[in-house]
Design an enzyme around this catalytic site. Structure first.
Site, PDB file in Angstrom:
ATOM      1  N   LYS A  17       0.646  -1.215   0.085  1.00 47.07           N
ATOM      2  CA  LYS A  17       0.283  -0.041   0.031  1.00 47.07           C
ATOM      3  C   LYS A  17       0.914   1.258   0.056  1.00 47.07           C
ATOM      4  CE  LYS A  17      -0.774   0.817   5.059  1.00 47.07           C
ATOM      5  NZ  LYS A  17      -1.799   0.847   6.098  1.00 47.07           N
ATOM      6  N   LYS A  75      -7.642  -5.465  -1.503  1.00 46.42           N
ATOM      7  CA  LYS A  75      -8.389  -4.778  -0.453  1.00 46.42           C
ATOM      8  C   LYS A  75      -9.286  -3.585  -0.745  1.00 46.42           C
ATOM      9  CE  LYS A  75      -5.633  -4.308   3.247  1.00 46.42           C
ATOM     10  NZ  LYS A  75      -4.475  -4.196   3.876  1.00 46.42           N
TER      11      LYS A  75
HETATM   12  O1  LIG Z   1      -3.297  -4.010   6.666  1.00 47.59           O
HETATM   13  C1  LIG Z   1      -3.042  -3.356   7.760  1.00 47.59           C
HETATM   14  C2  LIG Z   1      -2.477  -2.063   7.866  1.00 47.59           C
HETATM   15  O2  LIG Z   1      -1.409  -1.708   6.883  1.00 47.59           O
HETATM   16  C3  LIG Z   1      -2.246  -1.322   9.243  1.00 47.59           C
HETATM   17  O3  LIG Z   1      -1.460  -0.145   9.378  1.00 47.59           O
HETATM   18  P1  LIG Z   1      -0.944   0.292  10.217  1.00 47.59           P
HETATM   19  O4  LIG Z   1      -0.634  -0.809  11.582  1.00 47.59           O
HETATM   20  O5  LIG Z   1      -0.125   1.110  10.259  1.00 47.59           O
HETATM   21  O6  LIG Z   1      -2.472   1.117  11.059  1.00 47.59           O
END
Ligand SMILES: O=C[C@H](O)COP(=O)(O)O
EC number: 4.2.3.153
Length: 251
Positions: free
Chosen positions: A28, A86
């Site tokens: 992401k 997702k």
């Molecule tokens: O899919 C999970 C997310 O990327 C969580 O990211 P984060 O732990 O920085 O909130």
């Protein structure tokens, strides 16, 4: 066993996540949002660098209520080698709208990228800004043909999953996913201390980025294999201590 999904921004971070024992690599662009979409070239580079057996998940963005846009993004990610896509349900305000968007994405994948699995992502803090309630998502996701559903947080830095969702609601989400035959995932600025609590709720997957990064910094930090290793251990109920490790510790 709860599997650990680690969100990465490039191939080097993907390798670091795997070196630390991550089970699922998610790509992401955190600078573009909670589920920010990565550039196509980044997805392609990571897919090429990953061993074939490692599942690749791709975030499509914190999406508006535009089913066609979502479907096109999903097929794009699938063409680059995603195993899971997702969809962040930022725009749809209720189960009906979420179901419509998810159905459009699922139909496009069935038609053009069969085998690529769709994950519906709700936000624990979503209802505050008019997004669909996470507890309304599992039924809508199952009806639309999703493979799984996830809860994350939209506003990073405004508290993690448990600041916005009680254990009872998180458990209800996981149980609803199970009832509907969906893979369930919990995420949202989870810390190592949160992971035994997450594991006790029984999801299939726990997702992290910030906690796996140097300095706990999801934007400025880089995925650190040592941190990933500690997170895998915490999920398994093994807490690192000064004198070694202690098994079976649960909050
Ligand atoms: O899919 C999970 C997310 O990327 C969580 O990211 P984060 O732990 O920085 O909130």
């Amino acid at each position: 066993m709860v599997r650990l999904l680690v969100s990465v921004v490039d191939a080097e971070e993907a390798a670091a996540a795997l070196a630390g024992g991550a089970h699922i690599v998610d790509v992401k662009n955190p600078a573009e949002g909670a589920l920010g979409a990565p550039a196509p070239a980044v997805v392609r580079a990571i897919r090429r660098a990953l061993p074939g057996r490692v599942a690749l998940s791709v975030a499509l963005g914190d999406l508006p209520d535009l089913p066609g846009t979502a479907a096109l993004a999903a097929v794009g990610a699938a063409s680059l080698g995603a195993d899971y896509v997702k969809v962040g349900l930022r725009g749809p305000g209720d189960a009906e709208a979420a179901g419509r968007l998810l159905a459009a994405v699922a139909a496009a994948l069935r038609d053009l990228a069969p085998g690529v699995r769709l994950i519906a992502c709700a936000y624990a803090d979503g209802p505050r800004v008019g997004a669909v309630d996470p507890l309304d998502v599992p039924a809508a996701a199952a009806a639309a043909g999703c493979a799984g559903a996830m809860v994350d947080t939209l506003h990073k830095g405004a508290g993690g999953l448990f600041a916005h969702m009680t254990d009872a609601r998180a458990r209800a989400f996981v149980e609803a996913c199970r009832r509907h035959g969906l893979t369930s995932a919990l995420a949202g600025s989870l810390t190592p201390a949160d992971l035994p609590r997450v594991a006790a709720l029984g999801p299939d997957i726990a997702g992290v980025r910030g906690a796996a990064c140097t300095g706990g910094d999801r934007l400025g930090g880089r995925i650190d294999p040592g941190r990933v290793r500690a997170l895998v251990s915490a999920l398994a109920g093994v807490v690192s201590g000064a004198g070694g490790t202690v098994s079976g510790v649960r909050r």
